[in-house]
Design a protein around this motif. Structure first.
Motif, short mmCIF file in Angstrom:
data_model
loop_
_atom_site.label_atom_id
_atom_site.label_comp_id
_atom_site.label_asym_id
_atom_site.label_seq_id
_atom_site.Cartn_x
_atom_site.Cartn_y
_atom_site.Cartn_z
N ASN A 147 0.84 -1.20 0.00
CA ASN A 147 0.00 0.00 0.00
C ASN A 147 0.87 1.26 0.00
OD1 ASN A 147 -2.51 1.40 0.10
ND2 ASN A 147 -2.24 1.71 2.30
N TRP A 148 1.94 1.24 0.79
CA TRP A 148 2.88 2.37 0.81
C TRP A 148 3.50 2.56 -0.56
CZ3 TRP A 148 8.06 2.14 -0.38
CH2 TRP A 148 8.78 3.33 -0.18
N TYR A 149 3.91 1.46 -1.18
CA TYR A 149 4.57 1.53 -2.49
C TYR A 149 3.64 2.15 -3.54
CZ TYR A 149 6.53 -0.05 -6.94
OH TYR A 149 7.02 -0.09 -8.21
N PHE A 150 2.42 1.63 -3.65
CA PHE A 150 1.49 2.15 -4.66
C PHE A 150 1.09 3.58 -4.36
CE2 PHE A 150 0.52 -2.47 -5.40
CZ PHE A 150 0.96 -2.50 -6.71
N TYR B 297 1.35 -6.16 -11.68
CA TYR B 297 0.93 -5.44 -10.48
C TYR B 297 -0.43 -5.89 -9.94
CZ TYR B 297 4.34 -1.56 -10.26
OH TYR B 297 5.47 -0.78 -10.09
N ASP B 298 -1.21 -6.59 -10.74
CA ASP B 298 -2.61 -6.83 -10.38
C ASP B 298 -2.83 -7.46 -9.00
OD1 ASP B 298 -3.26 -5.70 -12.79
OD2 ASP B 298 -3.65 -7.59 -13.82
N PRO B 299 -2.15 -8.57 -8.68
CA PRO B 299 -2.43 -9.18 -7.37
C PRO B 299 -2.24 -8.24 -6.18
CG PRO B 299 -1.25 -10.70 -8.77
CD PRO B 299 -1.22 -9.37 -9.48
N PRO B 300 -1.06 -7.62 -6.02
CA PRO B 300 -0.91 -6.73 -4.86
C PRO B 300 -1.80 -5.49 -4.94
CG PRO B 300 1.01 -6.54 -6.28
CD PRO B 300 0.21 -7.70 -6.78
N ALA B 301 -2.05 -4.98 -6.16
CA ALA B 301 -2.87 -3.77 -6.29
C ALA B 301 -4.31 -4.00 -5.85
CB ALA B 301 -2.84 -3.26 -7.73
N GLY C 140 2.62 -3.64 -17.70
CA GLY C 140 2.02 -4.66 -18.54
C GLY C 140 3.02 -5.76 -18.88
N ARG C 141 2.53 -6.81 -19.48
CA ARG C 141 3.40 -7.98 -19.73
C ARG C 141 4.52 -7.70 -20.73
NH1 ARG C 141 -0.20 -12.73 -21.81
NH2 ARG C 141 1.83 -13.75 -21.76
N ARG D 2 -1.70 7.06 -12.85
CA ARG D 2 -2.83 6.71 -11.99
C ARG D 2 -3.13 5.22 -12.04
NH1 ARG D 2 -9.02 9.30 -12.15
NH2 ARG D 2 -9.66 8.42 -10.14
N ILE D 3 -3.36 4.66 -10.88
CA ILE D 3 -3.84 3.28 -10.76
C ILE D 3 -5.12 3.32 -9.94
CG2 ILE D 3 -3.43 1.03 -9.70
CD1 ILE D 3 -0.49 1.32 -10.36
N HIS D 4 -6.18 2.81 -10.52
CA HIS D 4 -7.47 2.81 -9.83
C HIS D 4 -8.03 1.39 -9.78
CE1 HIS D 4 -11.22 4.40 -8.26
NE2 HIS D 4 -11.84 3.53 -9.05
N ILE D 5 -8.56 1.02 -8.61
CA ILE D 5 -9.18 -0.28 -8.43
C ILE D 5 -10.67 -0.05 -8.14
CG2 ILE D 5 -9.01 -2.53 -7.33
CD1 ILE D 5 -6.37 -1.49 -8.52
#
Length: 214
Positions: free
Chosen positions: A18-21, A51-55, A157-158, A168-171
């Motif tokens: 969480n700190w990293y993102f 990144y998907d799993p930890p994000a 991405g792969r 920006r990264i949004h979940i």
């Protein structure tokens, strides 16, 4: 009964993620109020990035069982993966071993993250689902939380050898899907594939809000 062997280590790992993102990205979320506080839950998400799993779970206090290649389960790092509830995916008999671990975690009232598409998207776009996620959802009768990740493809991405910092990264977490809502019934000729399609349809409907209050 807990699906995470070492909840304290999991929470430490989650906090670091969480700190990293939050530090290196504009990391936001919407719909967290839709997530049940307890009981078996499946986070069904699109898959576009390393990144998907930890994000998916870095911003949540609900602990989640993730997946990792069995080749990573070596030494101290491998022991750590086991302690935070990571499910190994073997090259041989992957489906049988992974499915047993998934159902065991859900039976313990835990949460797992799965990807209806089965693999990372090569271009960041949503792909056709496979029946596996639908089968797990129908058989487990767990609550499904459709999840859509935005920005993780651009970040890592792969096709990327290293992550791109910034952006920006949004979940987005959707309202729960009940077993009755997604399961077309045993008489349906493509029961599990149809269930996966229904999940993917809900994922496709999710949008990234223009403004998010975290």
């Amino acid at each position: 009964m807990n699906s995470i062997p070492n909840p304290k280590l999991y929470e430490l790992t989650r906090s670091i993620a969480n700190w990293y993102f939050s530090t290196f990205y504009d990391y936001t979320q919407s719909g967290k109020e839709n997530i049940p506080a307890k009981g078996p839950v499946i986070f069904a998400a699109n898959h576009v990035s390393f990144y998907d799993p930890p994000a998916i779970g870095a911003c949540l206090h609900r602990q989640i069982n993730y997946f990792a290649r069995d080749t990573l389960f070596k030494g101290l790092f491998g022991k750590g993966l086991v302690q935070i509830g990571t499910i190994p995916v073997a090259r041989e008999n992957a489906e049988v071993k992974s499915l047993k671990a998934i159902f065991k975690a859900l039976k313990a009232g835990g949460a797992v993250a799965i990807y209806p598409e089965g693999t990372r998207s090569p271009d960041g776009l949503l792909a056709e689902p496979k029946p596996g996620a639908g089968m797990i959802a129908c058989k487990s009768r767990a609550t499904i939380i459709p999840v859509r990740l935005f920005g993780t493809y651009e970040a890592y991405g792969r096709q990327r050898k290293a992550p791109k910092i910034g952006g920006r990264i949004h979940i987005a977490y959707d309202r729960p899907m009940t077993p009755e809502e997604l399961d077309p019934g045993k008489q349906h000729p493509e029961r599990y594939l149809e269930a996966s399609r229904r999940i993917m349809a809900r994922i496709a409907e999710l949008r990234m809000p223009s403004e998010v209050v975290c």
